[in-house]
Write a protein that holds these residues in place. Structure first.
Motif, PDB file in Angstrom:
ATOM      1  N   LEU A 108      43.555   3.379  28.452  1.00  0.00           N
ATOM      2  CA  LEU A 108      44.715   2.518  28.208  1.00  0.00           C
ATOM      3  C   LEU A 108      44.513   1.137  28.831  1.00  0.00           C
ATOM      4  CD1 LEU A 108      47.586   2.023  27.227  1.00  0.00           C
ATOM      5  CD2 LEU A 108      48.419   3.095  29.350  1.00  0.00           C
ATOM      6  N   LEU A 109      44.069   1.092  30.086  1.00  0.00           N
ATOM      7  CA  LEU A 109      43.892  -0.202  30.747  1.00  0.00           C
ATOM      8  C   LEU A 109      42.790  -1.028  30.086  1.00  0.00           C
ATOM      9  CD1 LEU A 109      44.316   0.793  34.502  1.00  0.00           C
ATOM     10  CD2 LEU A 109      45.874  -0.567  33.106  1.00  0.00           C
ATOM     11  N   LEU A 110      41.708  -0.394  29.689  1.00  0.00           N
ATOM     12  CA  LEU A 110      40.647  -1.153  29.017  1.00  0.00           C
ATOM     13  C   LEU A 110      41.090  -1.610  27.630  1.00  0.00           C
ATOM     14  CD1 LEU A 110      37.243   0.534  29.964  1.00  0.00           C
ATOM     15  CD2 LEU A 110      38.373  -1.463  30.964  1.00  0.00           C
ATOM     16  N   ALA A 111      41.919  -0.834  26.958  1.00  0.00           N
ATOM     17  CA  ALA A 111      42.457  -1.265  25.661  1.00  0.00           C
ATOM     18  C   ALA A 111      43.343  -2.494  25.831  1.00  0.00           C
ATOM     19  CB  ALA A 111      43.241  -0.128  25.010  1.00  0.00           C
TER      20      ALA A 111
ATOM     21  N   THR B 133      52.410  -4.183  26.283  1.00  0.00           N
ATOM     22  CA  THR B 133      53.752  -4.056  25.709  1.00  0.00           C
ATOM     23  C   THR B 133      54.544  -3.031  26.499  1.00  0.00           C
ATOM     24  OG1 THR B 133      53.186  -2.267  24.175  1.00  0.00           O
ATOM     25  CG2 THR B 133      52.735  -4.533  23.439  1.00  0.00           C
ATOM     26  N   TRP B 134      55.856  -3.015  26.262  1.00  0.00           N
ATOM     27  CA  TRP B 134      56.683  -2.008  26.916  1.00  0.00           C
ATOM     28  C   TRP B 134      56.280  -0.595  26.506  1.00  0.00           C
ATOM     29  CZ3 TRP B 134      59.200  -3.122  31.062  1.00  0.00           C
ATOM     30  CH2 TRP B 134      59.704  -4.408  31.253  1.00  0.00           C
ATOM     31  N   HIS B 135      55.763  -0.463  25.290  1.00  0.00           N
ATOM     32  CA  HIS B 135      55.349   0.873  24.838  1.00  0.00           C
ATOM     33  C   HIS B 135      54.181   1.396  25.664  1.00  0.00           C
ATOM     34  CE1 HIS B 135      55.113   4.271  22.171  1.00  0.00           C
ATOM     35  NE2 HIS B 135      53.885   3.982  21.807  1.00  0.00           N
ATOM     36  N   ASP B 136      53.400   0.483  26.240  1.00  0.00           N
ATOM     37  CA  ASP B 136      52.289   0.923  27.086  1.00  0.00           C
ATOM     38  C   ASP B 136      52.781   1.696  28.311  1.00  0.00           C
ATOM     39  OD1 ASP B 136      50.192  -0.132  25.520  1.00  0.00           O
ATOM     40  OD2 ASP B 136      50.556  -2.131  26.333  1.00  0.00           O
ATOM     41  N   LEU B 137      53.980   1.344  28.791  1.00  0.00           N
ATOM     42  CA  LEU B 137      54.552   2.111  29.906  1.00  0.00           C
ATOM     43  C   LEU B 137      54.796   3.556  29.492  1.00  0.00           C
ATOM     44  CD1 LEU B 137      57.123  -0.401  31.445  1.00  0.00           C
ATOM     45  CD2 LEU B 137      54.935   0.329  32.418  1.00  0.00           C
TER      46      LEU B 137
ATOM     47  N   CYS C   6      50.978  10.111  28.792  1.00  0.00           N
ATOM     48  CA  CYS C   6      49.674  10.711  29.097  1.00  0.00           C
ATOM     49  C   CYS C   6      49.761  11.606  30.331  1.00  0.00           C
ATOM     50  CB  CYS C   6      48.629   9.619  29.311  1.00  0.00           C
ATOM     51  SG  CYS C   6      48.048   8.825  27.798  1.00  0.00           S
ATOM     52  N   GLY C   7      50.560  11.192  31.316  1.00  0.00           N
ATOM     53  CA  GLY C   7      50.718  12.011  32.515  1.00  0.00           C
ATOM     54  C   GLY C   7      51.380  13.345  32.219  1.00  0.00           C
ATOM     55  N   ILE C   8      52.475  13.291  31.464  1.00  0.00           N
ATOM     56  CA  ILE C   8      53.166  14.535  31.105  1.00  0.00           C
ATOM     57  C   ILE C   8      52.285  15.389  30.197  1.00  0.00           C
ATOM     58  CG2 ILE C   8      55.229  15.510  30.021  1.00  0.00           C
ATOM     59  CD1 ILE C   8      56.601  12.781  30.621  1.00  0.00           C
ATOM     60  N   GLY C   9      51.663  14.735  29.220  1.00  0.00           N
ATOM     61  CA  GLY C   9      50.808  15.463  28.285  1.00  0.00           C
ATOM     62  C   GLY C   9      49.609  16.092  28.964  1.00  0.00           C
TER      63      GLY C   9
ATOM     64  N   THR D 119      43.471   4.401  21.463  1.00  0.00           N
ATOM     65  CA  THR D 119      43.986   4.345  20.095  1.00  0.00           C
ATOM     66  C   THR D 119      45.508   4.251  20.083  1.00  0.00           C
ATOM     67  OG1 THR D 119      42.082   5.647  19.382  1.00  0.00           O
ATOM     68  CG2 THR D 119      43.937   5.519  17.858  1.00  0.00           C
ATOM     69  N   ALA D 120      46.165   4.892  21.048  1.00  0.00           N
ATOM     70  CA  ALA D 120      47.624   4.802  21.126  1.00  0.00           C
ATOM     71  C   ALA D 120      48.068   3.361  21.361  1.00  0.00           C
ATOM     72  CB  ALA D 120      48.147   5.708  22.234  1.00  0.00           C
ATOM     73  N   HIS D 121      47.250   2.581  22.068  1.00  0.00           N
ATOM     74  CA  HIS D 121      47.581   1.166  22.312  1.00  0.00           C
ATOM     75  C   HIS D 121      47.182   0.276  21.147  1.00  0.00           C
ATOM     76  CE1 HIS D 121      47.940  -2.710  24.398  1.00  0.00           C
ATOM     77  NE2 HIS D 121      46.769  -3.007  23.847  1.00  0.00           N
ATOM     78  N   THR D 122      45.959   0.453  20.634  1.00  0.00           N
ATOM     79  CA  THR D 122      45.422  -0.487  19.646  1.00  0.00           C
ATOM     80  C   THR D 122      45.695  -0.074  18.204  1.00  0.00           C
ATOM     81  OG1 THR D 122      43.285   0.653  19.539  1.00  0.00           O
ATOM     82  CG2 THR D 122      43.538  -1.073  21.228  1.00  0.00           C
TER      83      THR D 122
END
Length: 321
Positions: A57-60, A68-72, A78-81, A185-188
């Protein structure tokens, strides 16, 4: 059983769990066997599954030059999953390994071989965890959802790998580092080469830490015919670990370069400190490696949480440059 000679295993605790963990102290009695089945009393596996997600996520974000706020939510999701899918994967592993686990000293106290959870109960628990994780996955974009579904393939295969290959740790690496691909992929919205190279770095790291872990069981594994890199490498393990260390650092550095190549030079240089910091920790582990000290091997394995955390602050600072 209440006598003074009562052992942790008499209470249903698992041999290699942390003593005084939250499951043993706080969880309702009826839930404890199922939480132990999910390894909730041993959080290191959740960390090892989660950290590649956060790297990706951070490298994306670094690659795109935006957050974006969605990144939060991706970060939290990802933690819960990771907690849920690690639990589902461990449940599946214990179902398939229930006969083997009963023959290995370290695993005989697990809920299924010890008789505290039935196979049917374990299957129901597996489905429940997977369904909740799937609901979280549905909040991501369609490409990430597809990758998440595809991740079930290496998860399903891994428990059987030690029966047909000396390299079961490769299959563990395929499963445990999938989050690097998914979070990117979730970010980009697309899978790109930096994520693939980062995934390969994670696989090399898995070969490093799980070979250390597997040395705890090498004698029992030899007796029952279970294969592992620990048995394959034997006394040559330190040389192989050195190779995995170099691969991990080199591939992660390459992923950082590919992700940050269009950004600023300071961001690239700071980002590159991440893999070097992680490599330093892995080097530290090797200098404390004793292949015949099971307690020490477990401690080194667990310390890989700290190794995997080390790149994150450097990646985060690089985002600001």
């Amino acid at each position: 059983m209440t006598g003074t000679n009562e052992t942790p295993e008499d209470k249903g605790q698992v041999a290699d769990a942390y003593r005084g963990n939250w499951v043993d102290r706080l969880a309702p009695e009826a839930t404890r066997p199922y939480l132990r089945l999910s390894r909730a009393d041993r959080p290191i596996g959740t960390w090892l599954l989660l950290l590649p997600c956060w790297w990706g996520l951070l490298l994306a974000m670094l690659h795109d030059g935006r957050a974006t706020w969605h990144d939060l939510w991706i970060f939290a999701g990802c933690g819960i999953g990771a907690f849920l899918m690690r639990g589902a994967g461990c449940t599946w592993n214990d179902i398939t390994d229930r006969h083997i686990d009963g023959s290995v000293a370290r695993t005989a106290s697990r809920p299924i071989p010890s008789g505290r959870v039935t196979v049917k109960g374990a299957l129901a628990w597996l489905v429940a965890q997977a369904l909740v994780a799937f609901c979280i996955l549905l909040t991501f974009n369609i490409a990430a959802i597809g990758l998440g579904v595809l991740s079930l393939l290496p998860v399903a295969i891994y428990p059987f790998a030690k029966r047909f290959t000396w390299w079961p740790q490769v299959f563990l690496g395929l499963a445990f580092n999938w989050g690097a691909l998914l979070a990117w992929t979730a970010h980009t919205g697309r899978l790109e080469w930096p994520a693939v190279v980062l995934y390969m770095a994670g696989m090399a790291w898995t070969l490093f830490y799980d070979t250390i872990y597997a040395h705890q069981d090498k004698e029992d594994d030899a007796l029952i015919g279970v294969k592992s890199t620990a048995r394959l490498f034997g006394d040559a393990t330190p040389k192989w670990l050195s190779g995995f260390l170099i691969l991990t650092v080199s591939l992660m550095a390459m992923a950082v370069i590919l992700a940050a190549i269009k950004g600023s030079i300071p961001a690239l240089l700071v980002g590159l400190l991440g893999p070097w910091a992680m490599g330093w920790h892995m080097f530290w582990q090797m200098h404390r490696l004793d292949l015949d000290d099971n307690d020490g091997l477990l401690a080194l394995f667990r310390s890989n949480r700290d190794a995997g955390l080390l790149p994150l602050p450097f990646f985060a600072v690089a985002l600001l440059l």
